[in-house]
Design an enzyme around this catalytic site. Structure first.
Site, PDB file in Angstrom:
ATOM      1  N   ALA A 140      -9.524  -4.978   8.535  1.00 54.48           N
ATOM      2  CA  ALA A 140     -10.163  -3.924   7.749  1.00 54.48           C
ATOM      3  C   ALA A 140     -10.701  -4.482   6.435  1.00 54.48           C
ATOM      4  CB  ALA A 140      -9.180  -2.786   7.489  1.00 54.48           C
ATOM      5  N   ASP A 141      -9.909  -5.314   5.764  1.00 49.84           N
ATOM      6  CA  ASP A 141     -10.372  -5.908   4.511  1.00 49.84           C
ATOM      7  C   ASP A 141     -11.569  -6.822   4.743  1.00 49.84           C
ATOM      8  OD1 ASP A 141      -8.651  -5.462   1.901  1.00 49.84           O
ATOM      9  OD2 ASP A 141      -7.283  -5.360   3.586  1.00 49.84           O
ATOM     10  N   HIS A 173       0.796  -1.231   0.000  1.00 48.97           N
ATOM     11  CA  HIS A 173       0.000   0.000   0.000  1.00 48.97           C
ATOM     12  C   HIS A 173       0.828   1.281   0.000  1.00 48.97           C
ATOM     13  CE1 HIS A 173      -3.730  -2.170   0.413  1.00 48.97           C
ATOM     14  NE2 HIS A 173      -3.316  -2.776   1.503  1.00 48.97           N
ATOM     15  N   GLN A 218      -1.784 -13.485   4.981  1.00 46.56           N
ATOM     16  CA  GLN A 218      -2.910 -12.693   5.463  1.00 46.56           C
ATOM     17  C   GLN A 218      -4.235 -13.361   5.123  1.00 46.56           C
ATOM     18  OE1 GLN A 218      -0.928  -8.233   5.200  1.00 46.56           O
ATOM     19  NE2 GLN A 218      -3.088  -8.507   4.702  1.00 46.56           N
TER      20      GLN A 218
END
Length: 272
Positions: A190-191, A62, A164
């Site tokens: 969050a995802d 990111h 992840q």
């Protein structure tokens, strides 16, 4: 002056006890605290290396980390014997190899949904048939000073692979992923919240994160996460989480700047 030319006594560049022990520390599920680094700067990395953190994670998913910026940050981390992870942009063996050849302690790989994907990532991070391509020239191999057998032995002991879990598609496969040879599962809360179309603190999201923790812990696997709230740590620790990557250099800058501004303004207000 006598110069020792015995290559067996060469100190391989950037190796250190914390880097060497990180994988075993993580796999033992001891409390591990780190942060994300979003600024591709070796100087910021050097400052983090002076901290009491256990690990830093360069966010190449990111943040604008190119190959050279990542390499420089890893070099600064190794100079401080600060274990480093690179959150790579995807599942590319190329990105994994680049991070590990530069000397990262390990990689954090996003969006892993199946055990088959996890197995492929394990192969990509390990030397052997169909796996990580070998080179004796990069930093991880001491720029040619480390014999092949030593480099392979060190890599097998040190190289850390964390995957992840952050997609709804992964939820039915958590146990299978946990039973592969990855070193830890990291929950992308969050995802998951976005995928579930809920807020990060919604009860359904919290319950999903808790189930992932319990499943990973039952498989004897370390599990990590990000949380914006430090008061949650005891609860997640009790559920089996041990790796916490919290905050970022951007957050530290904003918090420090805002604290300074607010404190200065408060000092000029007349006392009641």
């Amino acid at each position: 002056m006598h110069h020792n030319t015995d290559r067996s006594h060469t100190r391989h560049a950037g190796s250190g006890p914390r880097h060497d022990a990180f994988r075993a520390h993580l796999r033992s599920r001891e409390f591990t605290i780190g942060t994300f680094l979003k600024t591709p700067s070796s100087i910021v990395t050097e400052v983090d290396g002076l901290s009491d953190l256990d690990v830093v994670c360069f966010d190449a998913e990111h943040a604008p980390f190119g190959r050279l910026e990542t390499d420089r940050c890893i070099a600064a981390a190794r100079a401080a014997d600060m274990p480093s992870l690179v959150r790579v942009a995807g599942h590319s063996p190329h990105d994994i190899r680049n991070a590990l050849d530069s000397g990262a302690t390990g990689v954090l790989v996003p969006h892993v949904c199946t055990a088959e994907q996890a197995d492929q990532l394990v192969r990509a991070s390990r030397f052997g048939e169909g796996g990580r391509g070998y080179a004796g020239s990069p930093r991880a191999a001491g720029y040619g000073t480390k014999p092949m057998a030593q480099h392979r032995e060190d890599s097998a002991r040190q190289t850390t692979l964390i995957v992840q879990i952050e997609d709804i598609a992964a939820l039915d496969h958590v146990e299978a992923i946990a039973n592969t040879d990855v070193d830890a599962l990291f929950i992308g809360r969050a995802d998951l919240a976005v995928a579930m179309d809920k807020a990060v603190n919604d009860a359904a999201v919290i319950d999903t994160v808790g189930q992932i923790c319990k499943t990973a812990a039952a498989a004897g696997k370390a599990v990590g996460m990000f949380t914006p709230r430090l008061d949650e740590l005891p609860d997640w620790r009790a559920m089996g989480a041990s790796l916490f990557l919290l905050g970022s250099d951007h957050g530290f800058l904003l918090q420090g700047a805002n604290a300074l501004a607010n404190t200065a303004r408060q000092s000029l207000k007349p006392s009641e």
